[in-house]
Design an enzyme around this catalytic site. Structure first.
Site, PDB file in Angstrom:
ATOM      1  N   VAL B  99       0.871  -1.171   0.000  1.00  0.00           N
ATOM      2  CA  VAL B  99       0.000   0.000   0.000  1.00  0.00           C
ATOM      3  C   VAL B  99       0.913   1.227   0.000  1.00  0.00           C
ATOM      4  O   VAL B  99       1.925   1.250   0.710  1.00  0.00           O
ATOM      5  CB  VAL B  99      -0.903   0.038   1.250  1.00  0.00           C
ATOM      6  CG1 VAL B  99      -1.794   1.280   1.240  1.00  0.00           C
ATOM      7  CG2 VAL B  99      -1.737  -1.233   1.346  1.00  0.00           C
ATOM      8  N   CYS B 100       0.556   2.219  -0.809  1.00  0.00           N
ATOM      9  CA  CYS B 100       1.251   3.501  -0.772  1.00  0.00           C
ATOM     10  C   CYS B 100       2.745   3.310  -1.042  1.00  0.00           C
ATOM     11  O   CYS B 100       3.124   2.530  -1.923  1.00  0.00           O
ATOM     12  CB  CYS B 100       0.953   4.151   0.592  1.00  0.00           C
ATOM     13  SG  CYS B 100       1.190   5.943   0.677  1.00  0.00           S
ATOM     14  N   THR B 101       3.600   3.981  -0.279  1.00  0.00           N
ATOM     15  CA  THR B 101       5.036   3.857  -0.532  1.00  0.00           C
ATOM     16  C   THR B 101       5.608   2.516  -0.081  1.00  0.00           C
ATOM     17  O   THR B 101       6.808   2.274  -0.250  1.00  0.00           O
ATOM     18  CB  THR B 101       5.821   5.003   0.141  1.00  0.00           C
ATOM     19  OG1 THR B 101       5.445   5.052   1.524  1.00  0.00           O
ATOM     20  CG2 THR B 101       5.504   6.338  -0.510  1.00  0.00           C
ATOM     21  N   THR B 119       1.798   3.352  -6.522  1.00  0.00           N
ATOM     22  CA  THR B 119       2.215   3.792  -5.196  1.00  0.00           C
ATOM     23  C   THR B 119       1.508   5.127  -4.905  1.00  0.00           C
ATOM     24  O   THR B 119       0.605   5.503  -5.647  1.00  0.00           O
ATOM     25  CB  THR B 119       3.761   3.953  -5.133  1.00  0.00           C
ATOM     26  OG1 THR B 119       4.158   4.260  -3.791  1.00  0.00           O
ATOM     27  CG2 THR B 119       4.253   5.085  -6.036  1.00  0.00           C
TER      28      THR B 119
END
Lengths: 212, 212
Positions: B99-101, B119
């Site tokens: 998830v995300c970075t 990302t």
């Protein structure tokens, strides 16, 4: 802004962390997780513990309180400590809020008497026991009392609150900051929208968990 | 299903808790939060700690791994321990997700080489450094590697994964169980949809946080 989120054994993690993620991004915000005793508090499935940084007594008068729901909300109400904390905190709070069955805690504290309110879809009728008027909206605001529907609705509630507190630009910046552009793969997030056999499945699982 | 979510100082709480709330409701699921050392791990704003129940070494081969992002992802990558754990866990995992970075952690572990991936919107270009092809979709699946966009997108990713693992009925039941019928008060959750001055505001806040 001084925000407190009370935890109790069996709370639902996303009920607490959704609003946290939004409200902690308000300019100058301090969020404190509080519990009867400081330290780790186990969420409902028993596989996650969030740390309460302070005891309830140490944070008696937050500007905002946000009460999460959980599978063990009724036990928490019976225990009484969070209910009593809510009753007193509500005397001076700017905003008193709940997510999911957290509304039943507000209700037990007398906060919802005569008000429109919402909670988890399977528990809407329980709001009547607290003197509230069950309302099928995702976020219900009456004055300084804001209740949200089940679990994930705390994100929507907190964004609504962020706009009321800090304005639309800040709320939208927080929304973009958490990239909240929801695209669920199904449209089954409410009783009205989910297929009937899915609703039945969720009802059966809930009934098996709490034979009340 | 055996699921591990690695934590590191400065992770973003909702990145981890969104997928947790979905995946922990899979039939027979066990979710373990793991970290270099067991015990409380502080999230990025420093106001929330989640307890890692086990050390990374104790959970070397989960069926599913889900790596959250955070403001301190680059420090976690420099530290190396989570990256090395991901590299090994990916050898035997059924699903490797982020998830995300968290995608940058997968990238540092060599998982994204040659793959389409996503990302956090402000970090899409960083995916090229890992040999990945940045893709502006909320959830990107290539074989057994699934990456999600920023923060809240982990909920959508996990529901997608739940359907792949347990079928559409179960995924929809989980969606209804967490009442995920999103109704954000604004439509500002992506760079394309947010007003330009809001995008500028978020960029400015992000730049002030990490002067890199």
């Amino acid at each position: 802004v001084d925000i407190a989120i009370p935890l109790y054994d069996g709370f639902t993690a996303l009920d607490a962390v959704g609003p946290y993620e939004v409200l902690s991004n308000l300019p100058g915000a301090t969020v404190r997780f509080v519990a009867a005793e400081p330290g780790p508090v186990a969420a409902d499935a028993g596989m996650l513990s969030l740390v309460a940084a302070a005891a309830l007594d140490e944070v008696p008068a937050p500007e905002i309180l946000c009460v999460p729901g959980g599978r063990e909300t009724r036990a928490a109400i019976a225990d009484g400590r969070v209910v009593e904390w809510v009753r007193r905190a509500h005397e001076t709070s700017t905003w008193t809020t709940s997510v999911c069955t957290g509304a039943l805690v507000l209700g037990a504290a007398g906060v919802l008497e005569g008000l429109a309110a919402t909670t988890y879809w399977l528990q809407l009728d329980s709001l009547r026991e607290c003197g509230a008027r069950p309302t099928e909206q995702r976020v219900v605001r009456v004055g300084r009392v804001v209740t949200a529907a089940g679990v994930s609705s705390g994100i929507d509630m907190a964004l609504t609150l962020a706009a009321l507190i800090a304005g639309d630009d800040v709320a939208q910046a927080i929304q973009l900051g958490i990239e909240y552009d929801p695209q669920p793969p199904f449209d089954a997030g409410s009783e009205a929208k989910a297929p009937e056999h899915v609703v039945d499945l969720v009802r059966a699982v809930a009934a098996a968990r709490s034979p009340a």
